[in-house]
Design a protein around this motif. Structure first.
Motif, PDB file in Angstrom:
ATOM      1  N   ILE A   1       0.855  -1.185   0.000  1.00 37.23           N
ATOM      2  CA  ILE A   1       0.000   0.000   0.000  1.00 37.23           C
ATOM      3  C   ILE A   1       0.892   1.237   0.000  1.00 37.23           C
ATOM      4  O   ILE A   1       1.719   1.427   0.889  1.00 37.23           O
TER       5      ILE A   1
ATOM      6  N   GLN B   1      -5.631   1.082  -5.295  1.00 37.48           N
ATOM      7  CA  GLN B   1      -5.456   0.435  -3.995  1.00 37.48           C
ATOM      8  C   GLN B   1      -6.617   0.763  -3.061  1.00 37.48           C
ATOM      9  O   GLN B   1      -7.068  -0.100  -2.302  1.00 37.48           O
TER      10      GLN B   1
ATOM     11  N   GLY C   1      -4.892   1.052   5.262  1.00 36.60           N
ATOM     12  CA  GLY C   1      -3.542   0.987   4.716  1.00 36.60           C
ATOM     13  C   GLY C   1      -2.415   1.096   5.714  1.00 36.60           C
ATOM     14  O   GLY C   1      -1.250   1.005   5.329  1.00 36.60           O
TER      15      GLY C   1
END
Length: 349
Positions: free
Chosen positions: A124, A160, A293
């Motif tokens: 990430i 993402q 993340g």
């Protein structure tokens, strides 16, 4: 969903109504949820409040010196105040003494502290703040990310975000087949700025993301989408506008109800409906926004959070822990990296 007892670190000094409202929400959570609570902050203030209220055995005080105020530059402040409540709370997660952090304090400081102390998940590039919005469909919500962690984003980041939102929607919000949309100014794939055009291509090409196309502003609350991705600048404007609309709607309803005996009777009859309406549109009912993340569960609550919102934020953290959101994101990234490596080796042979 397998429920396990969790330990939640709560920044007792963060927020407009700290510490009393924060503590009150935490005490309620300790009684109603399968959690132990670590109240982080000035031990004298916390103890003083608990002496005048019930002090549950599963609520522990962890002393911290100082707090990051809303007018401070976040990165400078968390470095200058290593023992501030948000830093101590993050250290509890880092040291495995807690499973999650809940804070209604400076959101920028919470994010900076999480990045410095917990780090990013492997694979990430940027964290994202994901907020849950109600929709016009009863019982259905949509998660929007990013709503403020990154003012500027790249297409890769939004890809993402879409992945992390999909995992959260599926496992925490119990959506069997989540539908992902890209916030844009039109439905057509040719619409939007350079970021939108390039992100559309990435989302469309990624088989792991159930992307169904662009979402216009009017689509956000339509119930058509389960996950909507955007950059943090647009997302934060959307979040603040949605919160204001909810507050305005509640205020208008109060003002338009008849006054006197007639109004009291009408309000009594409408009370169940008004309660359900408040639950659907009031941001306090959702608790807060998950910071996706980073290497730990972190819930960022609204600065004006009071006890009900803190309770819901702790519940939200517990849901993320029970459904192994971090582990699922990490597992996907590892699988994705292995696939990429295998494909690269095949091409080079």
């Amino acid at each position: 969903m397998a429920s396990t007892r969790a330990r939640i670190a709560v920044d007792a000094m963060g927020g407009d109504f700290a510490p009393n409202q924060i503590i009150a929400g935490a005490i309620r959570a300790s009684a109603e949820l399968d959690v132990d609570v670590l109240l982080v902050g000035d031990s004298q203030q916390i103890e003083s409040y608990l002496q005048h209220h019930h002090h549950p055995s599963n609520v522990e005080i962890v002393h911290a010196d100082g707090v990051v105020t809303m007018d401070e530059e976040p990165l400078t402040a968390i470095r200058r105040k290593p023992n501030a409540s948000i830093n101590v709370a993050m250290d509890l997660v880092k040291d495995k003494r807690a499973d999650a952090v809940v804070s209604a304090g400076h959101s920028g400081a919470a994010m900076a502290s999480a990045l410095l102390r917990l780090g990013r998940l492997k694979g990430i590039d940027r964290p994202a703040i994901g907020a849950v919005f109600p929709t016009i469909l009863a019982g259905k919500s949509v998660i929007v990310l990013d709503v403020g962690a990154n003012v500027d984003s790249r297409p890769k980041y939004l890809e993402q975000f879409a992945l992390m939102g999909t995992i959260y929607s599926k496992y925490v919000m119990a959506v069997e087949d989540p539908k992902v949309g890209l916030l844009n100014i039109g439905e057509e794939s040719s619409k939007g700025n350079d970021l939108a055009l390039r992100t559309y291509q990435l989302l469309e090409a990624n088989e792991k993301i159930p992307f169904i196309g662009n979402a216009e502003g009017r689509d956000v609350l339509s119930g058509r989408f389960d996950v909507i991705v955007c950059d943090g600048f647009v997302g934060n404007v959307l979040l603040k506008f949605a919160e204001a609309v909810g507050e305005v709607m509640l205020q208008i309803i109060k003002e338009e109800l008849p006054q006197g005996i007639r109004g009291q009777l009408g309000t009594a009859l409408l009370k169940p409906n008004l309660k359900r309406l408040k639950q659907r549109i009031d941001h306090a009912e959702h608790g807060g926004a998950l910071l996706f993340g980073v290497g730990g569960v972190c819930i960022i609550s609204h600065g004006s959070s009071q006890a009900p919102s803190i309770f819901n934020a702790i519940r939200q953290a517990k849901d993320a822990i029970d459904n192994q959101v971090l582990e699922r994101i990490q597992a996907y990234n590892e699988e994705h990296q292995q696939e990429t490596q295998t494909n690269t080796e095949t091409v080079n042979q």
